[in-house]
Design a protein around this motif. Structure first.
Motif, PDB file in Angstrom:
ATOM      1  N   TYR A   1      -2.179   8.854  15.094  1.00  0.00           N
ATOM      2  CA  TYR A   1      -3.177   8.933  16.166  1.00  0.00           C
ATOM      3  C   TYR A   1      -3.684   7.530  16.517  1.00  0.00           C
ATOM      4  CZ  TYR A   1      -3.340  13.940  15.183  1.00  0.00           C
ATOM      5  OH  TYR A   1      -3.009  15.263  14.996  1.00  0.00           O
ATOM      6  N   TYR A   2      -3.702   7.265  17.819  1.00  0.00           N
ATOM      7  CA  TYR A   2      -4.204   5.984  18.319  1.00  0.00           C
ATOM      8  C   TYR A   2      -5.243   6.288  19.394  1.00  0.00           C
ATOM      9  CZ  TYR A   2      -4.206   1.433  20.694  1.00  0.00           C
ATOM     10  OH  TYR A   2      -4.584   0.240  21.270  1.00  0.00           O
ATOM     11  N   VAL A   3      -6.473   5.788  19.206  1.00  0.00           N
ATOM     12  CA  VAL A   3      -7.594   6.102  20.093  1.00  0.00           C
ATOM     13  C   VAL A   3      -8.160   4.804  20.669  1.00  0.00           C
ATOM     14  CG1 VAL A   3      -9.851   7.215  20.274  1.00  0.00           C
ATOM     15  CG2 VAL A   3      -8.145   8.122  18.670  1.00  0.00           C
ATOM     16  N   VAL A   4      -8.385   4.820  21.978  1.00  0.00           N
ATOM     17  CA  VAL A   4      -8.993   3.678  22.659  1.00  0.00           C
ATOM     18  C   VAL A   4     -10.277   4.168  23.323  1.00  0.00           C
ATOM     19  CG1 VAL A   4      -8.693   1.921  24.433  1.00  0.00           C
ATOM     20  CG2 VAL A   4      -6.732   2.654  23.076  1.00  0.00           C
ATOM     21  N   PHE A   5     -11.395   3.462  23.070  1.00  0.00           N
ATOM     22  CA  PHE A   5     -12.689   3.879  23.599  1.00  0.00           C
ATOM     23  C   PHE A   5     -13.333   2.731  24.355  1.00  0.00           C
ATOM     24  CE2 PHE A   5     -17.395   4.398  22.699  1.00  0.00           C
ATOM     25  CZ  PHE A   5     -17.599   5.336  23.700  1.00  0.00           C
ATOM     26  N   SER A   6     -13.813   3.030  25.561  1.00  0.00           N
ATOM     27  CA  SER A   6     -14.515   2.035  26.370  1.00  0.00           C
ATOM     28  C   SER A   6     -16.006   2.345  26.384  1.00  0.00           C
ATOM     29  CB  SER A   6     -13.969   2.023  27.801  1.00  0.00           C
ATOM     30  OG  SER A   6     -14.790   1.211  28.625  1.00  0.00           O
ATOM     31  N   ARG A   7     -16.802   1.419  25.927  1.00  0.00           N
ATOM     32  CA  ARG A   7     -18.253   1.626  25.988  1.00  0.00           C
ATOM     33  C   ARG A   7     -18.787   1.430  27.392  1.00  0.00           C
ATOM     34  NH1 ARG A   7     -21.730  -3.608  24.356  1.00  0.00           N
ATOM     35  NH2 ARG A   7     -20.155  -5.214  24.568  1.00  0.00           N
ATOM     36  N   TYR A   8     -17.982   0.820  28.273  1.00  0.00           N
ATOM     37  CA  TYR A   8     -18.417   0.568  29.637  1.00  0.00           C
ATOM     38  C   TYR A   8     -18.330   1.826  30.487  1.00  0.00           C
ATOM     39  CZ  TYR A   8     -17.570  -4.110  27.817  1.00  0.00           C
ATOM     40  OH  TYR A   8     -17.575  -5.227  27.037  1.00  0.00           O
ATOM     41  N   THR A   9     -17.327   2.643  30.232  1.00  0.00           N
ATOM     42  CA  THR A   9     -17.146   3.890  30.997  1.00  0.00           C
ATOM     43  C   THR A   9     -17.343   5.125  30.132  1.00  0.00           C
ATOM     44  OG1 THR A   9     -14.766   3.944  30.528  1.00  0.00           O
ATOM     45  CG2 THR A   9     -15.473   2.730  32.488  1.00  0.00           C
TER      46      THR A   9
ATOM     47  N   GLU B   1       0.822  -1.203   0.000  1.00  0.00           N
ATOM     48  CA  GLU B   1       0.000   0.000   0.000  1.00  0.00           C
ATOM     49  C   GLU B   1       0.865   1.265   0.000  1.00  0.00           C
ATOM     50  OE1 GLU B   1      -3.109  -0.096  -0.443  1.00  0.00           O
ATOM     51  OE2 GLU B   1      -3.833  -2.035   0.287  1.00  0.00           O
ATOM     52  N   PRO B   2       0.352   2.369  -0.543  1.00  0.00           N
ATOM     53  CA  PRO B   2       1.138   3.610  -0.603  1.00  0.00           C
ATOM     54  C   PRO B   2       1.220   4.381   0.710  1.00  0.00           C
ATOM     55  CG  PRO B   2      -0.998   3.933  -1.645  1.00  0.00           C
ATOM     56  CD  PRO B   2      -0.909   2.469  -1.309  1.00  0.00           C
ATOM     57  N   ALA B   3       0.385   4.054   1.700  1.00  0.00           N
ATOM     58  CA  ALA B   3       0.396   4.812   2.957  1.00  0.00           C
ATOM     59  C   ALA B   3      -0.016   3.919   4.118  1.00  0.00           C
ATOM     60  CB  ALA B   3      -0.545   6.016   2.869  1.00  0.00           C
ATOM     61  N   ASN B   4       0.528   4.230   5.298  1.00  0.00           N
ATOM     62  CA  ASN B   4       0.109   3.564   6.526  1.00  0.00           C
ATOM     63  C   ASN B   4      -1.179   4.204   7.038  1.00  0.00           C
ATOM     64  OD1 ASN B   4       2.370   1.953   6.470  1.00  0.00           O
ATOM     65  ND2 ASN B   4       3.536   3.221   7.902  1.00  0.00           N
ATOM     66  N   PRO B   5      -1.900   3.521   7.921  1.00  0.00           N
ATOM     67  CA  PRO B   5      -3.075   4.153   8.533  1.00  0.00           C
ATOM     68  C   PRO B   5      -2.714   5.470   9.205  1.00  0.00           C
ATOM     69  CG  PRO B   5      -3.102   1.808   8.965  1.00  0.00           C
ATOM     70  CD  PRO B   5      -1.779   2.107   8.323  1.00  0.00           C
ATOM     71  N   PHE B   6      -3.661   6.408   9.170  1.00  0.00           N
ATOM     72  CA  PHE B   6      -3.470   7.707   9.812  1.00  0.00           C
ATOM     73  C   PHE B   6      -4.008   7.703  11.236  1.00  0.00           C
ATOM     74  CE2 PHE B   6      -4.946  11.990  10.893  1.00  0.00           C
ATOM     75  CZ  PHE B   6      -3.777  12.724  10.677  1.00  0.00           C
ATOM     76  N   VAL B   7      -5.056   6.931  11.458  1.00  0.00           N
ATOM     77  CA  VAL B   7      -5.668   6.868  12.790  1.00  0.00           C
ATOM     78  C   VAL B   7      -6.237   5.470  12.991  1.00  0.00           C
ATOM     79  CG1 VAL B   7      -7.809   7.857  11.852  1.00  0.00           C
ATOM     80  CG2 VAL B   7      -7.437   7.852  14.321  1.00  0.00           C
ATOM     81  N   VAL B   8      -6.069   4.956  14.213  1.00  0.00           N
ATOM     82  CA  VAL B   8      -6.608   3.646  14.589  1.00  0.00           C
ATOM     83  C   VAL B   8      -7.484   3.822  15.821  1.00  0.00           C
ATOM     84  CG1 VAL B   8      -6.017   1.412  15.608  1.00  0.00           C
ATOM     85  CG2 VAL B   8      -4.789   2.214  13.615  1.00  0.00           C
ATOM     86  N   VAL B   9      -8.620   3.125  15.832  1.00  0.00           N
ATOM     87  CA  VAL B   9      -9.504   3.116  17.008  1.00  0.00           C
ATOM     88  C   VAL B   9      -9.663   1.671  17.471  1.00  0.00           C
ATOM     89  CG1 VAL B   9     -11.820   3.567  17.887  1.00  0.00           C
ATOM     90  CG2 VAL B   9     -10.755   5.182  16.298  1.00  0.00           C
ATOM     91  N   GLU B  10      -9.388   1.452  18.744  1.00  0.00           N
ATOM     92  CA  GLU B  10      -9.634   0.152  19.359  1.00  0.00           C
ATOM     93  C   GLU B  10     -10.744   0.305  20.390  1.00  0.00           C
ATOM     94  OE1 GLU B  10      -8.569  -2.628  18.456  1.00  0.00           O
ATOM     95  OE2 GLU B  10      -6.598  -2.385  17.511  1.00  0.00           O
ATOM     96  N   LEU B  11     -11.674  -0.638  20.411  1.00  0.00           N
ATOM     97  CA  LEU B  11     -12.775  -0.658  21.372  1.00  0.00           C
ATOM     98  C   LEU B  11     -12.426  -1.656  22.463  1.00  0.00           C
ATOM     99  CD1 LEU B  11     -15.643  -0.770  18.727  1.00  0.00           C
ATOM    100  CD2 LEU B  11     -14.624   1.247  19.794  1.00  0.00           C
ATOM    101  N   LEU B  12     -12.348  -1.174  23.688  1.00  0.00           N
ATOM    102  CA  LEU B  12     -11.876  -2.020  24.780  1.00  0.00           C
ATOM    103  C   LEU B  12     -12.780  -3.236  24.992  1.00  0.00           C
ATOM    104  CD1 LEU B  12     -10.604   0.276  27.677  1.00  0.00           C
ATOM    105  CD2 LEU B  12      -9.295  -1.001  25.981  1.00  0.00           C
TER     106      LEU B  12
END
Length: 277
Positions: free
Chosen positions: A156-164, A110-121
Motif C-alpha cells: 500500500y502506498y498513500v499520498v496525502f495533501s494537507r493543502y487539499t 531486515e526480515p520484512a519490507n514495509p507494508f504501507v508507506v505514506v508520503e505528505l505532498l
C-alpha cells in the motif's frame, strides 16, 4: 562517495548479504540537501500515524513504524535510499536485531519490507510522490514510485495533501500500483485489520483534518494521550455518578424520616406499619 572499511569480500560459497554488505551503522542517516525538508505538519502528522498504527491481529512487539528515516533498498547500490514521511512494517521487532534503536531501515538487514508507506505532498516532491517523474538514467537512483512498486513491492502506498485534504492511495496488484477506492472515506487494509482515513479533531492542541488509523470496523484507535484523557473522563463521570447516587440515597432517607415523623404526629407508629407490608 562514501567507502566502507568494513566491507567483507565474497567467499565461495557466497556469504549472505546481511553479513557482507553495509549495515545501518555504516550508511548515512541524513541528507540536508534533500527537497521537502520537514515543517511542523511533517512532524505532527507522522507522529499521529505512529501513535495510532496498532494492527489488531499482530503482536505489538512485531509492529514497527518510523518517520523520516532512511530506507535503503538496493543491494547493487547500497548507498541509494528513499526517506518516506512515514512507513509501517509488520513482522519486525521495534529494535534492530532486538538490541538497538534503528538509525536507518536497511532492507537487506531486515526480515520484512514495509507494508504501507505514506508520503505528505510538498511542492518540491509532488511529481516524484505521485509517480509522474521517473528516473531513466542508468546510474541515477529510481523514483520513490519505482522503488515502492517495483523494488520493495510495498502493498500500500498513500499520498496525502494537507493543502487539499485529498488522499490518493495505491495498492499493489499483479506487480503494479492500481488506484484504490475509498470506503466511507477510508482506505481498507484487511490484512492488518485496519483502515486509514481522515479525522477532524485536535491533536497536540491543533484542530484540523488529520490522517489517522481506525480499526477495520471504523472505531477510532486512540493515541496514548487521548486514552489517558478518556480514562480521566471516565473516572470523573464514575465519581459524579457515585456522588449523585449518594445524594439520591440521602434525599430518600430524609423523605422517609419526614414521613415517619408525620405519622407519629397522627398517632401512628411507623414501625408497626412494616408488619402489614
Amino acid at each position: 562517495m562514501t567507502s566502507f572499511s568494513q566491507y567483507i569480500p565474497q567467499s565461495d560459497p557466497p556469504l549472505p548479504p546481511w553479513e557482507t554488505l553495509p549495515t545501518m551503522y555504516d550508511l548515512p542517516s541524513y541528507n540536508p540537501e534533500e527537497p521537502g525538508l520537514p515543517d511542523d505538519f511533517h512532524f505532527l502528522q507522522p507522529l499521529l500515524l505512529y501513535l495510532t498504527f496498532q494492527p489488531i491481529n499482530w503482536n505489538p512487539e512485531l509492529v514497527y513504524s518510523a518517520a523520516d528515516l532512511n530506507l535503503y533498498y538496493d543491494l547493487q547500490h547500497p548507498l541509494w535510499y528513499k526517506r518516506p514521511d512515514w512507513f509501517g512494517v509488520v513482522g519486525v521487532g521495534k529494535l534492530y536485531k532486538g538490541q538497538d534503536l534503528r538509525l536507518s531501515y536497511v532492507n537487506w538487514q531486515e526480515p520484512a519490507n514495509p507494508f504501507v508507506v505514506v508520503e505528505l505532498l510538498s511542492p518540491g516532491t509532488e511529481e516524484e510522490d505521485l509517480g509522474t517523474k521517473r528516473e531513466n538514467a542508468a546510474n541515477k537512483p529510481p523514483s520513490k514510485w519505482e522503488v515502492y512498486e517495483r523494488i520493495l513491492r510495498i502493498p500500500y502506498y498513500v499520498v496525502f495533501s494537507r493543502y487539499t485534504n485529498e488522499i490518493r492511495a495505491f495498492q499493489l496488484v499483479g506487480g503494479h500500483y492500481e488506484p484504490m477506492n475509498l470506503t466511507d472515506g477510508c482506505l481498507l487494509m484487511p490484512e492488518i485489520d485496519l483502515r486509514l482515513g481522515l479525522w477532524q479533531g485536535s491533536f497536540r492542541d491543533i484542530e484540523r483534518l488529520w490522517l489517522r488509523w481506525f480499526t477495520l470496523a471504523g472505531e477510532l484507535i486512540p493515541a496514548p494521550t487521548e486514552e489517558a484523557t478518556a480514562a480521566t473522563q471516565r473516572a470523573v463521570i464514575a465519581e459524579q455518578e457515585t456522588a449523585q447516587a449518594k445524594q439520591e440515597t440521602a434525599q430518600a432517607k430524609r423523605k422517609a424520616e419526614k414521613l415517619a415523623e408525620r405519622l407519629r404526629q397522627l398517632g401512628v407508629n411507623p414501625d408497626e406499619l412494616d408488619e402489614f407490608l
